[in-house]
Write a protein that holds these residues in place. Sequence first.
Motif, mmCIF file in Angstrom:
data_model
loop_
_atom_site.group_PDB
_atom_site.id
_atom_site.type_symbol
_atom_site.label_atom_id
_atom_site.label_comp_id
_atom_site.label_asym_id
_atom_site.label_seq_id
_atom_site.Cartn_x
_atom_site.Cartn_y
_atom_site.Cartn_z
ATOM 1 N N LYS A 1 -45.906 66.085 -66.782
ATOM 2 C CA LYS A 1 -46.957 65.388 -67.539
ATOM 3 C C LYS A 1 -46.564 63.937 -67.785
ATOM 4 O O LYS A 1 -47.392 63.024 -67.728
ATOM 5 N N GLN A 2 -45.271 63.739 -68.063
ATOM 6 C CA GLN A 2 -44.799 62.387 -68.354
ATOM 7 C C GLN A 2 -45.003 61.464 -67.147
ATOM 8 O O GLN A 2 -45.501 60.348 -67.288
ATOM 9 N N VAL A 3 -44.646 61.960 -65.958
ATOM 10 C CA VAL A 3 -44.856 61.137 -64.751
ATOM 11 C C VAL A 3 -46.357 60.941 -64.529
ATOM 12 O O VAL A 3 -46.819 59.838 -64.233
ATOM 13 N N ASP A 4 -47.129 62.023 -64.715
ATOM 14 C CA ASP A 4 -48.580 61.948 -64.508
ATOM 15 C C ASP A 4 -49.184 60.837 -65.366
ATOM 16 O O ASP A 4 -49.961 60.014 -64.889
ATOM 17 N N GLU A 5 -48.794 60.819 -66.624
ATOM 18 C CA GLU A 5 -49.377 59.839 -67.553
ATOM 19 C C GLU A 5 -48.878 58.419 -67.285
ATOM 20 O O GLU A 5 -49.550 57.444 -67.611
ATOM 21 N N ALA A 6 -47.694 58.313 -66.675
ATOM 22 C CA ALA A 6 -47.135 56.971 -66.418
ATOM 23 C C ALA A 6 -47.770 56.290 -65.200
ATOM 24 O O ALA A 6 -47.557 55.096 -64.977
ATOM 25 N N VAL A 7 -48.545 57.046 -64.414
ATOM 26 C CA VAL A 7 -49.127 56.434 -63.207
ATOM 27 C C VAL A 7 -50.306 55.557 -63.593
ATOM 28 O O VAL A 7 -51.329 56.045 -64.065
#
Length: 292
Positions: free
Chosen positions: A8-14
Amino acid sequence: MTEENKYKQVDEAVEGYTQDRQPGIEKDMDPKPIFEDENYKGSEKLKDKVAIITGGDSGIGRAVAIAYAKEGADIVIGYLDEHDDAKKTKEIAESYGAKCEIYAFDVKQKAECNKLVDFTIENFGKLNVLVNHAGVQYPTDEFLDITEEKIRETFETNIYGIIFMSQAAVPHLHKGDAIINTTSVTAYRGSPELIDYSATNGAITSFTRSLSGNLAEKGIRVNGVAPGPIYTPLIPATFSAEKVEKHGESTPMGRRGQPSELAPSYVLLASNDSSYMTGQVLHVNGGDFVTT
Ligand SMILES: NC(=O)C1=CN([C@@H]2O[C@H](COP(=O)(O)OP(=O)(O)OC[C@H]3O[C@@H](n4cnc5c(N)ncnc54)[C@H](O)[C@@H]3O)[C@@H](O)[C@H]2O)C=CC1
Ligand SMILES: CC(=O)C(C)=O
């Protein structure tokens, strides 16, 4: 941090961004895709096996190469021209004890597919697993704007390439060996802006089913994986910044997938754990129901 939180963290950072060439370059992505689940421990499921992974330098293919290395396979990575990405994948695979060679080639050319298989036999003496993963897409809003050149390029890369690679590989495969083809959720639910691309994926699914029947008597299994929206170089290399930012939002799980979340399916289909499966497609897509 749990795996789910990490995804989720990577998803939101895109944030929306694009790359100006296809194939895209993983080294230039920010944030980087998650290509390895550090909690994934190999258990020699692919010990003594040799695998070719086309498109194995980056994205889902890189995650598959690393998981195969952890499971004891030796690997040849076929890719177009992303040399830095390929070298990095080789380095990681070798850190898990695998022998790994990288080989730049054009999957559209039958003679180059033959040479990739010859290279594998010369270096490793055998071939047990072929992962057909190389592919391209050219999103186009208007159907009439899809050019003849792009239609040919998409079909030649995505489906001719799989047929050429499979023809080159089959004479070397034996009972217990496997072919795994990457198709896409778009083969099943369509995609209004990827009409030619989704048609190639439909062809890949049909090819998988047909070849599985043809090779069943020899004990060679042929299966597929149909990813949903996954964060790989393909995405910023082909979609608009807005689409990159929103990729995966409309899935039931509400996020894009990471390459590491695909790798276990490719391990399953390459190993004896799927000994009674052939002609099937695994749907790793964040929860979309599709008619199989
Ligand atoms: N990322 C996603 O959301 C999804 C990807 N897929 C499939 O995954 C595959 C793409 O892989 P990703 O891991 O997403 O991206 P990627 O950009 O990491 O991989 C594309 C690969 O195709 C190779 N390639 C392209 N043209 C080639 C050619 N002419 N000769 C040899 N190799 C060539 C590139 O070298 C690269 O390794 C495609 O088959 C695509 O249809 C399917 C569904 C969703
Ligand atoms: C590229 C592709 O197949 C999706 C589902 O995004």
